[in-house]
Design a protein around this motif. Structure first.
Motif, PDB file in Angstrom:
ATOM      1  N   GLU A   1       0.972  -1.294  -0.033  1.00 53.55           N
ATOM      2  CA  GLU A   1      -0.093   0.037   0.088  1.00 53.55           C
ATOM      3  C   GLU A   1       0.770   1.111   0.023  1.00 53.55           C
ATOM      4  O   GLU A   1       0.375   2.305  -0.617  1.00 53.55           O
ATOM      5  CB  GLU A   1      -0.970   0.095   1.188  1.00 53.55           C
ATOM      6  N   ASP A   2       2.056   1.293   0.413  1.00 55.42           N
ATOM      7  CA  ASP A   2       3.098   2.457   0.421  1.00 55.42           C
ATOM      8  C   ASP A   2       3.888   2.431  -0.539  1.00 55.42           C
ATOM      9  O   ASP A   2       4.449   3.588  -1.010  1.00 55.42           O
ATOM     10  CB  ASP A   2       3.824   2.231   1.917  1.00 55.42           C
ATOM     11  N   ALA A   3       4.478   1.487  -1.080  1.00 53.14           N
ATOM     12  CA  ALA A   3       5.563   1.186  -2.161  1.00 53.14           C
ATOM     13  C   ALA A   3       5.500  -0.064  -2.609  1.00 53.14           C
ATOM     14  O   ALA A   3       5.035  -1.058  -2.335  1.00 53.14           O
ATOM     15  CB  ALA A   3       6.657   1.707  -1.347  1.00 53.14           C
ATOM     16  N   THR A   4       6.116  -0.195  -3.871  1.00 53.83           N
ATOM     17  CA  THR A   4       6.178  -1.276  -4.875  1.00 53.83           C
ATOM     18  C   THR A   4       7.988  -1.622  -5.031  1.00 53.83           C
ATOM     19  O   THR A   4       8.631  -0.581  -5.366  1.00 53.83           O
ATOM     20  CB  THR A   4       5.535  -1.260  -6.095  1.00 53.83           C
ATOM     21  N   MET A   5       8.230  -2.639  -4.699  1.00 56.29           N
ATOM     22  CA  MET A   5       9.569  -3.226  -4.867  1.00 56.29           C
ATOM     23  C   MET A   5       9.721  -4.086  -5.964  1.00 56.29           C
ATOM     24  O   MET A   5       8.839  -5.039  -6.421  1.00 56.29           O
ATOM     25  CB  MET A   5      10.036  -4.035  -3.672  1.00 56.29           C
ATOM     26  N   THR A   6      10.495  -3.783  -6.934  1.00 59.36           N
ATOM     27  CA  THR A   6      10.967  -4.730  -8.100  1.00 59.36           C
ATOM     28  C   THR A   6      12.239  -5.240  -7.925  1.00 59.36           C
ATOM     29  O   THR A   6      13.293  -4.731  -7.459  1.00 59.36           O
ATOM     30  CB  THR A   6      10.737  -3.659  -9.335  1.00 59.36           C
ATOM     31  N   VAL A   7      12.352  -6.173  -8.261  1.00 60.34           N
ATOM     32  CA  VAL A   7      13.645  -7.130  -8.430  1.00 60.34           C
ATOM     33  C   VAL A   7      13.954  -7.729  -9.845  1.00 60.34           C
ATOM     34  O   VAL A   7      13.008  -8.406 -10.313  1.00 60.34           O
ATOM     35  CB  VAL A   7      13.680  -8.387  -7.422  1.00 60.34           C
ATOM     36  N   ASP A   8      15.283  -7.227 -10.370  1.00 66.77           N
ATOM     37  CA  ASP A   8      15.364  -7.898 -11.690  1.00 66.77           C
ATOM     38  C   ASP A   8      15.199  -9.396 -12.078  1.00 66.77           C
ATOM     39  O   ASP A   8      14.518  -9.862 -12.943  1.00 66.77           O
ATOM     40  CB  ASP A   8      16.602  -7.306 -12.359  1.00 66.77           C
ATOM     41  N   ARG A   9      15.908 -10.110 -11.212  1.00 70.07           N
ATOM     42  CA  ARG A   9      15.748 -11.722 -11.195  1.00 70.07           C
ATOM     43  C   ARG A   9      15.832 -12.315  -9.566  1.00 70.07           C
ATOM     44  O   ARG A   9      16.450 -11.634  -8.938  1.00 70.07           O
ATOM     45  CB  ARG A   9      16.790 -12.217 -12.164  1.00 70.07           C
ATOM     46  N   LEU A  10      15.174 -13.114  -9.526  1.00 72.93           N
ATOM     47  CA  LEU A  10      15.207 -13.981  -8.116  1.00 72.93           C
ATOM     48  C   LEU A  10      16.134 -14.847  -8.026  1.00 72.93           C
ATOM     49  O   LEU A  10      16.869 -15.085  -6.825  1.00 72.93           O
ATOM     50  CB  LEU A  10      13.876 -14.402  -7.649  1.00 72.93           C
ATOM     51  N   ASN A  11      16.741 -15.472  -9.090  1.00 71.49           N
ATOM     52  CA  ASN A  11      17.868 -16.450  -8.775  1.00 71.49           C
ATOM     53  C   ASN A  11      19.180 -15.903  -8.694  1.00 71.49           C
ATOM     54  O   ASN A  11      19.884 -16.554  -7.677  1.00 71.49           O
ATOM     55  CB  ASN A  11      17.747 -17.454 -10.272  1.00 71.49           C
ATOM     56  N   ILE A  12      19.269 -14.800  -9.052  1.00 72.32           N
ATOM     57  CA  ILE A  12      20.584 -14.065  -8.901  1.00 72.32           C
ATOM     58  C   ILE A  12      20.064 -12.449  -8.786  1.00 72.32           C
ATOM     59  O   ILE A  12      20.387 -11.909  -9.726  1.00 72.32           O
ATOM     60  CB  ILE A  12      21.886 -14.311  -9.830  1.00 72.32           C
ATOM     61  N   PRO A  13      19.774 -12.147  -7.485  1.00 74.60           N
ATOM     62  CA  PRO A  13      19.421 -10.719  -7.621  1.00 74.60           C
ATOM     63  C   PRO A  13      20.501  -9.826  -7.959  1.00 74.60           C
ATOM     64  O   PRO A  13      21.374  -9.998  -7.473  1.00 74.60           O
ATOM     65  CB  PRO A  13      18.829 -10.478  -6.164  1.00 74.60           C
ATOM     66  N   GLY A  14      20.171  -8.817  -8.868  1.00 72.50           N
ATOM     67  CA  GLY A  14      21.133  -7.867  -9.283  1.00 72.50           C
ATOM     68  C   GLY A  14      20.684  -6.293  -8.863  1.00 72.50           C
ATOM     69  O   GLY A  14      21.681  -5.596  -8.448  1.00 72.50           O
ATOM     70  N   ARG A  15      19.250  -6.251  -9.109  1.00 74.35           N
ATOM     71  CA  ARG A  15      18.901  -4.881  -8.985  1.00 74.35           C
ATOM     72  C   ARG A  15      17.450  -4.681  -8.407  1.00 74.35           C
ATOM     73  O   ARG A  15      16.740  -5.344  -8.642  1.00 74.35           O
ATOM     74  CB  ARG A  15      18.828  -3.948 -10.227  1.00 74.35           C
ATOM     75  N   ILE A  16      17.307  -4.271  -7.134  1.00 79.58           N
ATOM     76  CA  ILE A  16      16.420  -3.995  -6.377  1.00 79.58           C
ATOM     77  C   ILE A  16      15.919  -2.412  -6.363  1.00 79.58           C
ATOM     78  O   ILE A  16      16.890  -1.528  -6.038  1.00 79.58           O
ATOM     79  CB  ILE A  16      16.520  -4.524  -4.825  1.00 79.58           C
ATOM     80  N   GLU A  17      14.630  -2.066  -6.525  1.00 80.25           N
ATOM     81  CA  GLU A  17      14.258  -0.662  -6.573  1.00 80.25           C
ATOM     82  C   GLU A  17      13.014  -0.652  -5.863  1.00 80.25           C
ATOM     83  O   GLU A  17      12.211  -1.650  -5.925  1.00 80.25           O
ATOM     84  CB  GLU A  17      14.150  -0.313  -8.018  1.00 80.25           C
ATOM     85  N   ILE A  18      12.814   0.486  -4.926  1.00 83.70           N
ATOM     86  CA  ILE A  18      11.531   0.718  -4.380  1.00 83.70           C
ATOM     87  C   ILE A  18      10.850   2.038  -4.780  1.00 83.70           C
ATOM     88  O   ILE A  18      11.567   3.065  -5.070  1.00 83.70           O
ATOM     89  CB  ILE A  18      11.764   0.749  -2.834  1.00 83.70           C
ATOM     90  N   LYS A  19       9.653   1.970  -5.584  1.00 85.09           N
ATOM     91  CA  LYS A  19       8.919   3.179  -5.831  1.00 85.09           C
ATOM     92  C   LYS A  19       7.740   3.454  -4.649  1.00 85.09           C
ATOM     93  O   LYS A  19       7.042   2.744  -4.547  1.00 85.09           O
ATOM     94  CB  LYS A  19       8.529   2.984  -7.317  1.00 85.09           C
ATOM     95  N   TYR A  20       7.927   4.508  -4.184  1.00 89.77           N
ATOM     96  CA  TYR A  20       7.321   5.024  -3.075  1.00 89.77           C
ATOM     97  C   TYR A  20       5.813   5.690  -3.837  1.00 89.77           C
ATOM     98  O   TYR A  20       5.857   6.391  -4.827  1.00 89.77           O
ATOM     99  CB  TYR A  20       7.569   5.816  -1.945  1.00 89.77           C
ATOM    100  N   ARG A  21       4.824   5.633  -3.067  1.00 80.96           N
ATOM    101  CA  ARG A  21       3.470   6.254  -3.556  1.00 80.96           C
ATOM    102  C   ARG A  21       3.441   7.873  -3.757  1.00 80.96           C
ATOM    103  O   ARG A  21       2.972   8.453  -4.591  1.00 80.96           O
ATOM    104  CB  ARG A  21       2.494   5.953  -2.608  1.00 80.96           C
ATOM    105  N   ASN A  22       4.471   8.225  -3.129  1.00 79.00           N
ATOM    106  CA  ASN A  22       4.620   9.668  -3.091  1.00 79.00           C
ATOM    107  C   ASN A  22       5.400  10.118  -4.398  1.00 79.00           C
ATOM    108  O   ASN A  22       5.954  11.348  -4.457  1.00 79.00           O
ATOM    109  CB  ASN A  22       5.444  10.483  -1.877  1.00 79.00           C
ATOM    110  N   GLY A  23       5.954   9.217  -5.141  1.00 74.30           N
ATOM    111  CA  GLY A  23       6.908   9.427  -6.239  1.00 74.30           C
ATOM    112  C   GLY A  23       8.396   9.270  -5.898  1.00 74.30           C
ATOM    113  O   GLY A  23       9.069   9.399  -6.944  1.00 74.30           O
TER     114      GLY A  23
END
Length: 331
Positions: free
Chosen positions: A243-265
């Motif tokens: 509800e507050d933010a969304t996390m994206t992970v490029d791949r789960l087998n070998i995570p390389g990039r993790i980004e969080i995008k918050y509702r406020n931009g």
């Protein structure tokens, strides 16, 4: 030092040999292959002390402390049990066994003979996945999850051409879910626990296995989707939406990039350091756990066999719903 024996000479074993040598407590003692020339080639390259083409004889070798199993899925249970009964600690590649019944049987064997048994799911020990876990609270109430691992198999063209390819044979307990889907299912269990229910669909291909599929996991307050494929490639990231933010992970087998995008931009890149030889974290954890197990005689949470059993139970239900069965299920 711990003397290791290995079963399997494929690419995953190659990664193990190249990586394990970075741990000072590891020594490659024995290599098994049905083809003794392959075992000899590995021994020459990686400095193994002895080789075997007789797996029963290798199990009787008193000098072996630990065994790493990277054979076809259908062989995992029998081979694990053979070495557990011989008093060896076992690190078995994922999936641990063909089905939940085998997981229960082999786990019971490990307990009976007082040795350490673990599933080699390397992603759980990587800094990238740990970063996902430690930042999950920033998302607020979780409302949807999408985990995907879809990669066109390098052996699929040969399979379509009629070649005898083990990767797509039910007799070896493989296919899309057990080969790739578990990379999505296992982190789902580690992050959110066992779901209330499962609904699944799959694309069946010649050979009696699933080439691709979806599984919808019911967590009550949110649904989680697992998507997997060995017959197509997806470039979509994995996503955990709160509800507050969304996390994206490029791949789960070998995570390389993790980004969080918050509702406020606002956008946050999650930083972490991770070695290229990513199997190192799993190997180091296994060696530490074996040493601790030898001292304390109890299994550690670092390798949660209940999670392995839960994953196997869900995979069994997915196969039941999608009509995928293995010869191992009849045993």
């Amino acid at each position: 030092m711990l003397n290791f024996a290995t079963i399997g000479t494929g690419f995953i074993s190659e990664e193990f040999w190249n990586t394990a040598c970075t741990n000072p407590e590891y020594r490659l003692y024995a290599v098994y292959s049905r083809d003794i020339s392959k075992a000899r080639s590995v021994a020459d390259r990686f400095g193994a002390i002895t080789i075997y083409d007789d797996i029963a004889a290798m199990s009787r070798d008193k000098n072996i402390d630990c065994v790493y199993i990277a054979s076809p899925n259908s062989l995992h249970a029998a081979q694990s049990e053979l070495f557990l009964r011989a008093g060896k600690h076992v690190l078995c590649e994922k999936p641990l066994c063909s089905n939940a019944a085998e997981v229960r049987c082999v786990t019971s064997c490990a307990n009976e003979y007082g040795v350490f048994f673990a599933e080699a799911y390397k992603s759980a020990y990587m800094p990238g996945f740990i970063a996902v876990q430690s930042n999950l609270h920033k998302l607020g109430q979780i409302r949807s999850v999408f985990f995907s691992f879809a990669k066109y198999s390098s052996r699929y063209d040969a399979h379509k051409a009629g070649a005898d390819v083990n990767t797509f044979k039910a007799e070896f307990s493989n296919g899309g879910m057990l080969d790739l889907g578990v990379y999505c299912l296992y982190p789902m269990l580690l992050l959110f626990g066992k779901p209330l229910g499962v609904k699944a669909s799959a694309v069946k291909i010649p050979g009696g296995v699933d080439g691709a599929g979806f599984a919808l996991l019911d967590y009550g307050s949110f649904d989680a989707c697992v998507h997997y494929s060995k017959v197509s490639t997806s470039f979509l990231p994995c996503e955990i939406a709160g509800e507050d933010a969304t996390m994206t992970v490029d791949r789960l087998n070998i995570p390389g990039r993790i980004e969080i995008k918050y509702r406020n931009g606002k956008t946050e890149d999650i930083e972490f350091d991770q070695r290229q030889d990513s199997m190192c974290y799993e190997i180091d954890a296994f060696i530490s756990a074996v040493n601790e197990f030898k001292r304390a005689k109890h299994a550690l949470l670092a390798f949660p066999l209940p999670m392995s059993l839960a994953a196997a139970e869900i995979c069994d239900e997915i196969r039941r719903q999608t009509g995928i069965s293995y010869p191992a299920d009849a045993h």
